[in-house]
Scaffold this motif. Structure first.
Motif, mmCIF file in Angstrom:
data_model
loop_
_atom_site.group_PDB
_atom_site.id
_atom_site.type_symbol
_atom_site.label_atom_id
_atom_site.label_comp_id
_atom_site.label_asym_id
_atom_site.label_seq_id
_atom_site.Cartn_x
_atom_site.Cartn_y
_atom_site.Cartn_z
ATOM 1 N N ASN A 130 0.839 -1.199 0.000
ATOM 2 C CA ASN A 130 0.000 0.000 0.000
ATOM 3 C C ASN A 130 0.879 1.255 0.000
ATOM 4 O O ASN A 130 1.783 1.390 0.815
ATOM 5 N N ASP A 131 0.615 2.162 -0.920
ATOM 6 C CA ASP A 131 1.403 3.392 -1.025
ATOM 7 C C ASP A 131 0.514 4.494 -1.591
ATOM 8 O O ASP A 131 0.318 4.590 -2.803
ATOM 9 N N PRO A 132 -0.060 5.349 -0.729
ATOM 10 C CA PRO A 132 -0.958 6.399 -1.225
ATOM 11 C C PRO A 132 -0.256 7.409 -2.129
ATOM 12 O O PRO A 132 -0.887 8.028 -2.976
ATOM 13 N N MET A 133 1.067 7.559 -1.975
ATOM 14 C CA MET A 133 1.792 8.502 -2.823
ATOM 15 C C MET A 133 1.828 8.025 -4.275
ATOM 16 O O MET A 133 1.897 8.829 -5.195
ATOM 17 N N LYS A 134 1.774 6.712 -4.470
ATOM 18 C CA LYS A 134 1.773 6.142 -5.824
ATOM 19 C C LYS A 134 0.385 5.644 -6.218
ATOM 20 O O LYS A 134 0.248 4.970 -7.245
ATOM 21 N N ARG A 135 -0.600 5.971 -5.413
ATOM 22 C CA ARG A 135 -1.984 5.548 -5.640
ATOM 23 C C ARG A 135 -2.088 4.023 -5.751
ATOM 24 O O ARG A 135 -2.842 3.480 -6.572
ATOM 25 N N VAL A 136 -1.356 3.348 -4.908
ATOM 26 C CA VAL A 136 -1.420 1.886 -4.827
ATOM 27 C C VAL A 136 -2.104 1.528 -3.515
ATOM 28 O O VAL A 136 -1.683 1.987 -2.446
#
Length: 662
Positions: A359-365
């Protein structure tokens, strides 16, 4: 007279001119010095000295006094200029009054005056005196001290009021119009506005001060606070979401003075900012307020104490209780049937050659655990062995106990782990504790139809929280204890079954506000982490608005803020669900995103509809439900992206069957 040879002192006395100690700070609110800091505080003591005749203090508002240049001897101007004989004094007209330092009695039959050093009582203020200058009438045996004799000359011009203030004749016990407190002592009143009366201590309050947490020099606010004599205007309070006092947490009401820093929206009552004239720079730390609290527990007595907020979105109660700290062997494969999943689960220890990403909100994942519905941000974790199945679990969510005994909200029966809510569409249920929808794992009592999400299954007895440091917050049942004030995070009443409170300070939190709002979050619109704030930010005088929903933001409720970029986000708009960023809203009262425990997504086949539909949150463009014709915005819906077919999650008709695609 500039020079005076007074009978009470051997040296010549000189007249000293004083300037008023106050300037009206209310008129220059916008002109406050931006560079003020605590090192530049200049304490202008209104106390000048002490009068050797009346034994009372000489203050700067007295405008002038007599002083000896050779020794420490001072007199009020009105005391120094008292005549030895008074005729027709307003308090005793008709007879002459003679000035003396002792109590004197004249025999009426002979011309003889006898002097006594014993205690006597002033006939005006009724205060016991000994060796005190007074005026005496030998005919009536009337005696008054010189404080009462000079009362008509004891006046002040105060910036809080347009008229001159006159000292009250006697010591009073009355409420002060400045602070609202009940005082005993010297009051000044307006002879024109008979209702206006302020205590001397309040009249001498500094125009600016720094508020301290304690005597160790630790300041709770960086900037000088300015004293405002007019009441906090209602329009201004409304524009600032009705801020509360930072010390006692109460609202600002009535015509009371207050201290404020408008650039930081920091406000306190006068009575809370100061503890008295001798400690004008020492704040009162009241129970229930935001001031510093002293530690009321020992760490050794609570070895497994949970310290909130959790550091980020991936942490929760389960990580605290079940995370593997290298103590257990982690299986490479586990049987999915144990968790009501049709396929085996395999351990992911590295992302090389894997079709999933953390999960990585900066990469929209986005990668959400199907158990606790929290982001998976670290290795290892488990995923379904089938390539087209998106079922994933935290490693610790595979080691949940199958039973919970003596749950605090349902101690009558044991709660059983339910990886999929039986008979519910997509496993969605309403948690009995936090009252949020959830489609993750649950603990339930099937006999009572009582179900909670797995985080609410492990609510601790006691926690601490950064918003109320050093005090333990105890779990309470709302049915047994109803706090006087609402939740400090969202300022709504606690109607959920369980909550946390500090019994000595009336500090209360919803369980979900205490346990589900992390300390920091990340967002693609800001390259810096956003930090949880409990009060308005310092040096931020502009209006607040949420970067996500673009609604106004109340900074007296908890919110996320980036000091470097000056951006803010509602806690309920924090991007825990990426596909919902356009459709979050601050319309709900709680500080948590309404579907915090719901994992959206997945493609499904609906009978009587030719296309696959997705389980999503509705937005404004989705319009109305085809079944009930109510708006779909903010609701859980089934939506077809090939046509305009959409309906509420709860509006499926009997002939509508949701079937997972093959």
């Amino acid at each position: 007279m500039e020079q005076l040879q007074h009978f009470t002192h051997e040296h010549m006395l000189s007249l000293v001119q004083l300037q008023p100690d106050h300037t009206n700070e209310n008129s220059d609110k916008e002109d406050e010095d931006e560079n003020e800091d605590k090192d530049e505080v200049v304490v202008e003591d209104p106390l000048v000295g002490k009068c050797e005749m009346c034994k009372e203090e000489i203050y700067s508002f007295h405008r002038s006094y007599y002083s000896c240049k050779d020794c420490d001897y001072s007199l009020h101007k009105f005391c120094a200029e008292l005549p030895t004989t008074q005729q027709n004094h307003p308090l005793h007209p008709g007879h002459n009054l003679t000035l003396s330092q002792n109590f004197q009695v004249q025999d009426p039959d002979v011309n003889f005056i006898e002097t006594f050093d014993s205690e006597w009582i002033c006939h005006v203020c009724e205060i016991d005196r000994t060796m005190f200058y007074n005026y005496h009438c030998y005919i009536c045996k009337f005696t008054m001290d010189i404080v009462c004799a000079t009362m008509s000359q004891q006046k002040m011009n105060h910036p809080s009021h347009p008229h001159q203030l006159q000292r009250d004749l006697k010591w009073l016990t009355s409420h002060c119009d400045a602070c609202g407190k009940k005082h005993s002592g010297v009051f000044y009143h307006c002879t024109t506005c008979l209702w206006f009366r302020i205590h001397l201590d309040c009249a001498l309050l500094p125009a600016k001060l720094l508020i301290q947490k304690s005597t160790n020099g630790s300041f709770s606010h960086l900037h000088l606070l300015t004293l405002y004599y007019s009441p906090f205007p209602y329009i201004e309070q409304k524009a600032k979401f009705f801020p509360r006092c930072r010390v006692c947490d109460e609202f600002f009401t009535g015509n009371r003075w207050y201290y404020g820093c408008h650039k930081c929206q920091y406000y306190t009552h006068v009575r809370c900012a100061t503890s008295g004239p001798e400690e004008a720079f020492m704040s009162i730390i009241r129970p229930g307020g935001h001031g510093m609290t002293y530690k009321n527990f020992k760490d050794g007595d609570h070895p497994n104490l949970i310290h909130c907020p959790f550091p980020d979105e991936s942490a929760n109660l389960l990580t605290h209780q079940f995370a593997n700290k290298g103590e257990l062997v982690i299986n490479e494969t586990i049987d999915g049937q144990m968790l009501s999943h049709q396929h085996p689960l395999i351990l992911v220890k590295t992302l090389l050659n894997e079709s999933v990403s953390l999960n990585d909100p900066m990469k929209r994942v986005e990668l959400l655990c199907d158990g606790c519905v929290r982001p998976i941000t670290a290795l290892p974790f488990y995923k379904c062995s089938q390539h087209n199945c998106g079922f994933v679990l935290h490693e610790w969510c595979t080691r949940l106990p199958f039973e919970i005994l003596d749950h605090p909200d349902h101690p009558e029966h044991k709660l059983v782990l339910l990886p999929k809510m039986p008979g519910n569409l997509l496993g969605v249920f309403l948690c009995a504790i936090c009252r949020f929808y959830c489609n993750g794992f649950a603990y339930g009592c099937i006999e009572c139809k009582y179900y909670v999400d797995i985080n609410c299954g492990f609510i601790p007895d006691v926690i601490t929280h950064e918003a109320h440091p050093n005090h333990l917050l105890l779990r309470f049942k709302a049915s047994a204890h109803q706090p006087k004030q609402g939740c400090k995070a969202c300022y709504t009443y606690i109607v959920t079954p369980l909550g946390f409170h500090c019994p000595t300070c009336d500090f209360n939190l919803h369980t979900e506000c205490a346990l589900s709002i992390p300390r920091t979050i990340r967002h693609k619109f800001d390259k810096h982490p956003l930090s949880l704030r409990y009060y308005p930010a310092e040096n931020y005088s502009s209006d607040y608005f949420c970067e996500i929903c673009e609604d106004v933001l109340n900074p007296t409720k908890w919110f996320y803020h980036c000091n470097m970029c000056a951006s803010s986000i509602h806690t309920q708009c924090a991007p825990v669900k990426l596909e919902c960023e356009r459709s979050t809203s601050s319309w709900i009262n709680c500080s948590i995103f309404a579907y915090y425990n719901v994992k959206f997504g997945g493609r499904y086949k609906m009978r009587d509809h030719p296309h696959l539909v997705m389980f999503v949150q509705g937005i404004k463009d989705d319009g109305q439900c085809i079944v009930c014709d109510e708006p779909l915005q903010y609701e859980m819906i089934f939506k077809c992206f090939e046509c305009k077919f959409a309906l509420h999650f709860g509006c499926e008709e009997p002939d509508v069957l949701v079937i997972p695609p093959t």
